[in-house]
Write a protein that holds these residues in place. Structure first.
Motif, PDB file in Angstrom:
ATOM      1  N   GLY A  33      15.787  55.285   4.773  1.00  0.00           N
ATOM      2  CA  GLY A  33      16.704  56.341   4.402  1.00  0.00           C
ATOM      3  C   GLY A  33      16.800  56.603   2.910  1.00  0.00           C
ATOM      4  N   ARG A  34      15.913  56.026   2.134  1.00  0.00           N
ATOM      5  CA  ARG A  34      15.943  56.153   0.679  1.00  0.00           C
ATOM      6  C   ARG A  34      14.611  56.726   0.204  1.00  0.00           C
ATOM      7  NH1 ARG A  34      14.893  52.512  -3.858  1.00  0.00           N
ATOM      8  NH2 ARG A  34      13.722  51.087  -2.558  1.00  0.00           N
ATOM      9  N   ARG A  35      14.672  57.672  -0.725  1.00  0.00           N
ATOM     10  CA  ARG A  35      13.461  58.290  -1.269  1.00  0.00           C
ATOM     11  C   ARG A  35      12.900  57.409  -2.377  1.00  0.00           C
ATOM     12  NH1 ARG A  35      13.176  64.608  -2.178  1.00  0.00           N
ATOM     13  NH2 ARG A  35      13.800  64.357  -0.045  1.00  0.00           N
ATOM     14  N   VAL A  36      11.619  57.057  -2.268  1.00  0.00           N
ATOM     15  CA  VAL A  36      10.946  56.254  -3.293  1.00  0.00           C
ATOM     16  C   VAL A  36       9.694  56.993  -3.754  1.00  0.00           C
ATOM     17  CG1 VAL A  36      11.823  54.019  -2.520  1.00  0.00           C
ATOM     18  CG2 VAL A  36       9.727  54.897  -1.539  1.00  0.00           C
ATOM     19  N   TYR A  37       9.295  56.735  -4.992  1.00  0.00           N
ATOM     20  CA  TYR A  37       8.145  57.404  -5.590  1.00  0.00           C
ATOM     21  C   TYR A  37       7.123  56.373  -6.021  1.00  0.00           C
ATOM     22  CZ  TYR A  37      11.194  61.427  -5.716  1.00  0.00           C
ATOM     23  OH  TYR A  37      12.018  62.451  -5.353  1.00  0.00           O
ATOM     24  N   PHE A  38       5.836  56.747  -5.929  1.00  0.00           N
ATOM     25  CA  PHE A  38       4.735  55.884  -6.341  1.00  0.00           C
ATOM     26  C   PHE A  38       3.851  56.649  -7.326  1.00  0.00           C
ATOM     27  CE2 PHE A  38       5.943  54.603  -2.059  1.00  0.00           C
ATOM     28  CZ  PHE A  38       6.268  53.282  -2.288  1.00  0.00           C
ATOM     29  N   CYS A  39       3.484  55.987  -8.420  1.00  0.00           N
ATOM     30  CA  CYS A  39       2.652  56.615  -9.448  1.00  0.00           C
ATOM     31  C   CYS A  39       1.242  56.864  -8.913  1.00  0.00           C
ATOM     32  CB  CYS A  39       2.613  55.740 -10.704  1.00  0.00           C
ATOM     33  SG  CYS A  39       1.726  54.181 -10.491  1.00  0.00           S
ATOM     34  N   ASP A  40       0.451  57.579  -9.683  1.00  0.00           N
ATOM     35  CA  ASP A  40      -0.921  57.912  -9.276  1.00  0.00           C
ATOM     36  C   ASP A  40      -1.743  56.664  -8.964  1.00  0.00           C
ATOM     37  OD1 ASP A  40      -0.390  60.614  -9.724  1.00  0.00           O
ATOM     38  OD2 ASP A  40      -1.040  60.475 -11.805  1.00  0.00           O
ATOM     39  N   ASP A  41      -1.673  55.659  -9.846  1.00  0.00           N
ATOM     40  CA  ASP A  41      -2.482  54.452  -9.669  1.00  0.00           C
ATOM     41  C   ASP A  41      -2.101  53.695  -8.402  1.00  0.00           C
ATOM     42  OD1 ASP A  41      -3.898  54.943 -11.999  1.00  0.00           O
ATOM     43  OD2 ASP A  41      -2.525  53.752 -13.234  1.00  0.00           O
ATOM     44  N   CYS A  42      -0.812  53.493  -8.171  1.00  0.00           N
ATOM     45  CA  CYS A  42      -0.364  52.771  -6.980  1.00  0.00           C
ATOM     46  C   CYS A  42      -0.664  53.560  -5.708  1.00  0.00           C
ATOM     47  CB  CYS A  42       1.133  52.461  -7.067  1.00  0.00           C
ATOM     48  SG  CYS A  42       1.523  51.219  -8.317  1.00  0.00           S
ATOM     49  N   ALA A  43      -0.501  54.872  -5.767  1.00  0.00           N
ATOM     50  CA  ALA A  43      -0.790  55.706  -4.604  1.00  0.00           C
ATOM     51  C   ALA A  43      -2.278  55.635  -4.251  1.00  0.00           C
ATOM     52  CB  ALA A  43      -0.371  57.145  -4.864  1.00  0.00           C
ATOM     53  N   ARG A  44      -3.149  55.681  -5.252  1.00  0.00           N
ATOM     54  CA  ARG A  44      -4.591  55.571  -4.985  1.00  0.00           C
ATOM     55  C   ARG A  44      -4.942  54.203  -4.410  1.00  0.00           C
ATOM     56  NH1 ARG A  44      -5.396  57.364 -10.242  1.00  0.00           N
ATOM     57  NH2 ARG A  44      -5.308  59.610 -10.269  1.00  0.00           N
ATOM     58  N   ARG A  45      -4.360  53.169  -4.977  1.00  0.00           N
ATOM     59  CA  ARG A  45      -4.660  51.801  -4.558  1.00  0.00           C
ATOM     60  C   ARG A  45      -4.238  51.545  -3.107  1.00  0.00           C
ATOM     61  NH1 ARG A  45      -1.886  49.152  -8.366  1.00  0.00           N
ATOM     62  NH2 ARG A  45      -3.537  49.662  -9.814  1.00  0.00           N
ATOM     63  N   HIS A  46      -3.171  52.183  -2.660  1.00  0.00           N
ATOM     64  CA  HIS A  46      -2.626  51.918  -1.332  1.00  0.00           C
ATOM     65  C   HIS A  46      -2.672  53.146  -0.425  1.00  0.00           C
ATOM     66  CE1 HIS A  46      -1.297  48.044  -2.755  1.00  0.00           C
ATOM     67  NE2 HIS A  46      -0.796  48.643  -3.818  1.00  0.00           N
ATOM     68  N   LEU A  47      -3.633  54.025  -0.655  1.00  0.00           N
ATOM     69  CA  LEU A  47      -3.728  55.284   0.067  1.00  0.00           C
ATOM     70  C   LEU A  47      -3.785  55.101   1.584  1.00  0.00           C
ATOM     71  CD1 LEU A  47      -3.973  58.340  -0.065  1.00  0.00           C
ATOM     72  CD2 LEU A  47      -6.437  58.059  -0.244  1.00  0.00           C
ATOM     73  N   ARG A  48      -4.577  54.187   2.069  1.00  0.00           N
ATOM     74  CA  ARG A  48      -4.700  53.995   3.523  1.00  0.00           C
ATOM     75  C   ARG A  48      -3.387  53.538   4.145  1.00  0.00           C
ATOM     76  NH1 ARG A  48     -10.737  51.565   4.568  1.00  0.00           N
ATOM     77  NH2 ARG A  48     -11.802  53.357   3.673  1.00  0.00           N
ATOM     78  N   SER A  49      -2.679  52.684   3.465  1.00  0.00           N
ATOM     79  CA  SER A  49      -1.382  52.228   3.978  1.00  0.00           C
ATOM     80  C   SER A  49      -0.369  53.369   3.980  1.00  0.00           C
ATOM     81  CB  SER A  49      -0.853  51.076   3.126  1.00  0.00           C
ATOM     82  OG  SER A  49      -1.716  49.964   3.212  1.00  0.00           O
ATOM     83  N   ILE A  50      -0.404  54.197   2.951  1.00  0.00           N
ATOM     84  CA  ILE A  50       0.507  55.339   2.879  1.00  0.00           C
ATOM     85  C   ILE A  50       0.199  56.324   3.997  1.00  0.00           C
ATOM     86  CG2 ILE A  50       1.160  57.344   1.492  1.00  0.00           C
ATOM     87  CD1 ILE A  50       0.684  55.532  -1.001  1.00  0.00           C
ATOM     88  N   GLU A  51      -1.080  56.620   4.196  1.00  0.00           N
ATOM     89  CA  GLU A  51      -1.464  57.556   5.255  1.00  0.00           C
ATOM     90  C   GLU A  51      -1.132  57.005   6.639  1.00  0.00           C
ATOM     91  OE1 GLU A  51      -5.583  58.312   4.470  1.00  0.00           O
ATOM     92  OE2 GLU A  51      -5.108  60.023   3.182  1.00  0.00           O
ATOM     93  N   SER A  52      -1.115  55.698   6.790  1.00  0.00           N
ATOM     94  CA  SER A  52      -0.758  55.070   8.067  1.00  0.00           C
ATOM     95  C   SER A  52       0.750  54.978   8.254  1.00  0.00           C
ATOM     96  CB  SER A  52      -1.347  53.664   8.146  1.00  0.00           C
ATOM     97  OG  SER A  52      -2.751  53.710   8.079  1.00  0.00           O
TER      98      SER A  52
END
Length: 59
Positions: A33-52
């Motif tokens: 229930g809380r909005r969190v943000y991830f920087c470009d580097d972290c988003a790229r590093r964990h892209l598959r987990s984010i998409e899942s």
């Protein structure tokens, strides 16, 4: 309160990097229930987990 005078700083929930405003290239996720943000580097590093749609606690 006048919204125009409020300065916003966004912090990466993974590494703690901060940027003024709301960076357009950062990834946003809603977790527990809380909005969190991830920087470009972290988003790229964990892209598959984010998409899942895994919560960041799992990665």
């Amino acid at each position: 309160m006048d919204q125009k005078n409020v300065s916003t700083t966004t912090t990466c929930a993974r590494c703690g990097t901060t940027r003024p405003g709301l960076p357009l290239t950062w990834t946003c996720s809603v977790e527990n229930g809380r909005r969190v943000y991830f920087c470009d580097d972290c988003a790229r590093r964990h892209l598959r987990s984010i998409e899942s749609r895994l919560d960041s606690a799992w990665w």
